[in-house]
Scaffold this motif. Structure first.
Motif, mmCIF file in Angstrom:
data_model
loop_
_atom_site.group_PDB
_atom_site.id
_atom_site.type_symbol
_atom_site.label_atom_id
_atom_site.label_comp_id
_atom_site.label_asym_id
_atom_site.label_seq_id
_atom_site.Cartn_x
_atom_site.Cartn_y
_atom_site.Cartn_z
ATOM 1 N N ARG A 341 0.834 -1.204 0.000
ATOM 2 C CA ARG A 341 0.000 0.000 0.000
ATOM 3 C C ARG A 341 0.870 1.256 0.000
ATOM 4 O O ARG A 341 0.621 2.209 -0.755
ATOM 5 N N ALA A 342 1.899 1.265 0.840
ATOM 6 C CA ALA A 342 2.747 2.457 0.940
ATOM 7 C C ALA A 342 3.418 2.776 -0.392
ATOM 8 O O ALA A 342 3.595 3.956 -0.750
ATOM 9 N N ALA A 343 3.784 1.755 -1.138
ATOM 10 C CA ALA A 343 4.465 1.983 -2.415
ATOM 11 C C ALA A 343 3.582 2.758 -3.385
ATOM 12 O O ALA A 343 4.073 3.588 -4.177
ATOM 13 N N ASP A 344 2.291 2.522 -3.325
ATOM 14 C CA ASP A 344 1.375 3.210 -4.243
ATOM 15 C C ASP A 344 1.233 4.693 -3.913
ATOM 16 O O ASP A 344 0.693 5.450 -4.733
ATOM 17 N N TRP A 345 1.684 5.100 -2.743
ATOM 18 C CA TRP A 345 1.524 6.487 -2.308
ATOM 19 C C TRP A 345 2.762 7.336 -2.593
ATOM 20 O O TRP A 345 2.842 8.490 -2.167
ATOM 21 N N VAL A 346 3.735 6.764 -3.301
ATOM 22 C CA VAL A 346 4.960 7.486 -3.671
ATOM 23 C C VAL A 346 4.811 7.984 -5.111
ATOM 24 O O VAL A 346 4.482 7.200 -6.011
ATOM 25 N N ARG A 347 5.066 9.239 -5.346
ATOM 26 C CA ARG A 347 4.996 9.763 -6.720
ATOM 27 C C ARG A 347 6.177 9.237 -7.524
ATOM 28 O O ARG A 347 7.232 8.905 -6.959
ATOM 29 N N PRO A 348 6.064 9.161 -8.866
ATOM 30 C CA PRO A 348 7.222 8.782 -9.689
ATOM 31 C C PRO A 348 8.399 9.727 -9.426
ATOM 32 O O PRO A 348 8.237 10.942 -9.363
ATOM 33 N N GLY A 349 9.563 9.145 -9.242
ATOM 34 C CA GLY A 349 10.746 9.919 -8.880
ATOM 35 C C GLY A 349 10.923 10.090 -7.395
ATOM 36 O O GLY A 349 11.945 10.616 -6.940
ATOM 37 N N GLY A 350 9.933 9.665 -6.609
ATOM 38 C CA GLY A 350 9.989 9.836 -5.156
ATOM 39 C C GLY A 350 10.708 8.693 -4.453
ATOM 40 O O GLY A 350 11.176 7.736 -5.072
ATOM 41 N N THR A 351 10.765 8.805 -3.134
ATOM 42 C CA THR A 351 11.543 7.897 -2.283
ATOM 43 C C THR A 351 10.624 7.134 -1.342
ATOM 44 O O THR A 351 9.701 7.702 -0.748
ATOM 45 N N LEU A 352 10.905 5.843 -1.196
ATOM 46 C CA LEU A 352 10.237 4.998 -0.221
ATOM 47 C C LEU A 352 11.300 4.383 0.679
ATOM 48 O O LEU A 352 12.254 3.776 0.188
ATOM 49 N N VAL A 353 11.154 4.573 1.993
ATOM 50 C CA VAL A 353 12.057 3.951 2.954
ATOM 51 C C VAL A 353 11.246 2.979 3.800
ATOM 52 O O VAL A 353 10.217 3.346 4.392
ATOM 53 N N TYR A 354 11.705 1.731 3.835
ATOM 54 C CA TYR A 354 11.079 0.671 4.640
ATOM 55 C C TYR A 354 12.023 0.317 5.775
ATOM 56 O O TYR A 354 13.227 0.123 5.552
ATOM 57 N N ALA A 355 11.490 0.223 7.010
ATOM 58 C CA ALA A 355 12.338 -0.065 8.158
ATOM 59 C C ALA A 355 11.588 -0.910 9.171
ATOM 60 O O ALA A 355 10.362 -0.804 9.310
ATOM 61 N N THR A 356 12.339 -1.754 9.896
ATOM 62 C CA THR A 356 11.813 -2.473 11.057
ATOM 63 C C THR A 356 12.896 -2.536 12.117
ATOM 64 O O THR A 356 14.087 -2.665 11.801
ATOM 65 N N CYS A 357 12.482 -2.472 13.391
ATOM 66 C CA CYS A 357 13.435 -2.638 14.496
ATOM 67 C C CYS A 357 13.479 -4.114 14.883
ATOM 68 O O CYS A 357 13.201 -4.488 16.018
ATOM 69 N N SER A 358 13.843 -4.936 13.921
ATOM 70 C CA SER A 358 13.809 -6.393 14.075
ATOM 71 C C SER A 358 15.146 -6.990 13.663
ATOM 72 O O SER A 358 15.809 -6.494 12.756
ATOM 73 N N LEU A 359 15.503 -8.083 14.310
ATOM 74 C CA LEU A 359 16.680 -8.857 13.932
ATOM 75 C C LEU A 359 16.310 -10.110 13.144
ATOM 76 O O LEU A 359 17.151 -10.984 12.952
ATOM 77 N N GLU A 360 15.062 -10.174 12.683
ATOM 78 C CA GLU A 360 14.597 -11.350 11.967
ATOM 79 C C GLU A 360 14.663 -11.092 10.457
ATOM 80 O O GLU A 360 14.044 -10.140 9.971
ATOM 81 N N PRO A 361 15.375 -11.911 9.682
ATOM 82 C CA PRO A 361 15.449 -11.707 8.228
ATOM 83 C C PRO A 361 14.083 -11.686 7.550
ATOM 84 O O PRO A 361 13.895 -11.004 6.540
ATOM 85 N N GLU A 362 13.110 -12.426 8.104
ATOM 86 C CA GLU A 362 11.774 -12.448 7.505
ATOM 87 C C GLU A 362 11.142 -11.057 7.489
ATOM 88 O O GLU A 362 10.275 -10.774 6.658
ATOM 89 N N GLU A 363 11.560 -10.211 8.429
ATOM 90 C CA GLU A 363 10.982 -8.872 8.533
ATOM 91 C C GLU A 363 11.864 -7.809 7.878
ATOM 92 O O GLU A 363 11.527 -6.629 7.918
ATOM 93 N N GLY A 364 12.977 -8.243 7.307
ATOM 94 C CA GLY A 364 13.906 -7.297 6.713
ATOM 95 C C GLY A 364 14.348 -7.706 5.331
ATOM 96 O O GLY A 364 13.701 -7.377 4.326
ATOM 97 N N GLU A 365 15.447 -8.448 5.254
ATOM 98 C CA GLU A 365 16.028 -8.819 3.972
ATOM 99 C C GLU A 365 15.041 -9.559 3.067
ATOM 100 O O GLU A 365 14.935 -9.263 1.864
ATOM 101 N N GLU A 366 14.316 -10.515 3.643
ATOM 102 C CA GLU A 366 13.370 -11.273 2.826
ATOM 103 C C GLU A 366 12.217 -10.388 2.359
ATOM 104 O O GLU A 366 11.723 -10.537 1.231
ATOM 105 N N GLN A 367 11.807 -9.466 3.195
ATOM 106 C CA GLN A 367 10.734 -8.536 2.831
ATOM 107 C C GLN A 367 11.168 -7.657 1.653
ATOM 108 O O GLN A 367 10.417 -7.461 0.690
#
Length: 423
Positions: A341-367
């Motif tokens: 959903r968040a990706a659809d709210w970024v205009r073309p040329g804009g920036t999306l930053v995804y973050a989690t305070c997790s040490l679990e790869p499922e919530e970070g690298e795999e995501q």
């Protein structure tokens, strides 16, 4: 493990209410899987202010040292006490006070025996005395819970597990994010990045220079990295899952027109308090991101997604005992939906930053990997050299682990990825 409540005609001796509250806190975390901070209000209802703080300190230190406390208890019992036995809980509370918090042994045991009235008082007293007579000590470096250690070893290796144990041994330093560099000299400490100060033994936060003037806010250095990847700007930015507001303050101070969205009214109250104290401005919206949508696309979107929070174990040791694979999988599914959903709210040329305070790869690298495979209109935008106080991973995203910046006091475990919308 039923917890006995004092009758209306019973008055606990001095010191016992705090230990009874600590017992309730441990029960909430270990048996019901609640977060320590979330359980605090209920567990300490009717407990005076100083005793409330003591109950929290005892429970938190017991959670920090739980495997080692249990090993001492088990060494002095012929039959292993069940994990949820009230006698085990009482012994954990007594021993952590005597061996880690400096409570005189007679006070440590006297204030927990009323917790097992009508139960195994002799057992608790006897095991406690046997542990102390044996000269037992808690190890300088705490032992991680086996399930957590196994999971993190598989993901990050032995060095990260050893660093995580070392991180539990001492309270972490206090990190402050600055509105500007003007008050840095008064705060002292050291800086690991622009607009940052790190203090050791800081004392009460509200007594630090610049608190009343709103010159800074408390924010772990790792938690400041997602907003640093957005940088300064004058356009529109959505701060999603924004409370308690550290990233909102960073973005507003960097010149952005910020809309801060969160589903929790209590957490948004803290965000508003932070904005008021710092005299920064943002539009604050209470909404469920799975139902809400902005009126227009934004120049930048920061999604600090709900997660297991296993990366903040230094300050919240309850996560070491609460987080299980089922919870990680549940959080990862929610993150996937929110990120889409968040990706659809970024205009073309804009920036999306995804973050989690997790040490679990499922919530970070795999995501991040799944997102890049699904959204070919986005590309990864690695941080430039020197843009952050930590190095990016070879893949181009940022991962802080136990051991990151350890010589300077460490930081929380975080995953951060920055994407550009190409079309």
């Amino acid at each position: 493990m039923p917890i006995r409540q004092p009758s209306a005609t019973t008055v606990d001796p001095p010191g016992v209410p705090a230990r009874r509250a600590a017992l309730k806190l441990l029960d909430a975390v270990l048996r019901r899987g609640e977060a320590l901070e979330a359980a605090l209000a209920g567990a300490t209802r009717g407990v005076a202010g100083a005793d409330r703080g003591l109950a929290h300190a005892v429970a938190a230190e017991a959670l920090r040292r739980l495997p080692d406390l249990d090993a001492l208890i088990d060494a002095q019992t012929r039959q292993r006490l069940p994990d949820d036995a009230k006698a085990r809980f009482a012994l954990r509370i007594a021993l952590v006070q005597a061996l880690a918090l400096g409570t005189p042994p007679h006070a440590a045991i006297a204030t927990v025996l009323p917790l097992v009235d009508g139960g195994p008082r002799k057992l608790v007293h006897g095991v406690f005395g046997s542990v102390l007579r044996a000269g037992a000590q808690l190890p300088a470096i705490p032992t991680l819970p086996p399930e957590t250690a196994t999971r993190w070893r598989a993901a990050w290796g032995d060095a990260a597990v050893a660093a995580a144990a070392r991180a539990l041994a001492a309270p972490p330093p206090l990190d402050l994010s600055l509105k500007d560099e003007g008050g840095a000299a008064m705060l002292g400490g050291r800086s690991l990045a622009p607009l940052h100060r790190r203090l050791d033994d800081a004392g009460p936060v509200t007594a630090l220079p610049g608190f009343g003037e709103g010159g800074w806010w408390v924010q772990d250095l790792a938690a400041s990295l997602p907003a640093r990847l957005i940088g300064a700007g004058a356009g529109t930015v959505l701060d999603l899952c924004a409370a308690p507001g550290g990233k909102t303050c960073q973005l507003a101070a960097a010149g952005w027109r910020v809309t801060a969205v969160d589903a929790s009214e209590s957490r948004l109250a803290r965000l508003r308090d932070n904005l008021m104290r710092t005299r920064l401005v943002a539009d604050v919206v209470r909404a469920d991101l799975l139902d809400w949508a902005p009126p227009a696309a934004a120049d930048a979107v920061l999604l600090d997604a709900p997660c297991s929070a296993s990366g903040i174990f230094r300050r919240h040791p309850d996560v070491l005992h609460r987080v299980r694979p089922a919870q990680i999988a549940e959080m990862a599914d929610l993150q996937t939906r929110l990120l889409a959903r968040a990706a659809d709210w970024v205009r073309p040329g804009g920036t999306l930053v995804y973050a989690t305070c997790s040490l679990e790869p499922e919530e970070g690298e795999e995501q991040a990997g799944r997102f890049m495979a699904a959204r070919l209109d986005f590309s990864l935008a690695p941080p430039a050299q020197g843009e952050l106080p930590v190095a990016a991973a070879a893949q181009g995203w940022v991962r802080t682990l136990p051991g990151t910046l350890e010589a300077d006091g460490g930081c929380d475990g975080f995953f951060i990825a920055r994407f550009r919308r190409d079309r």
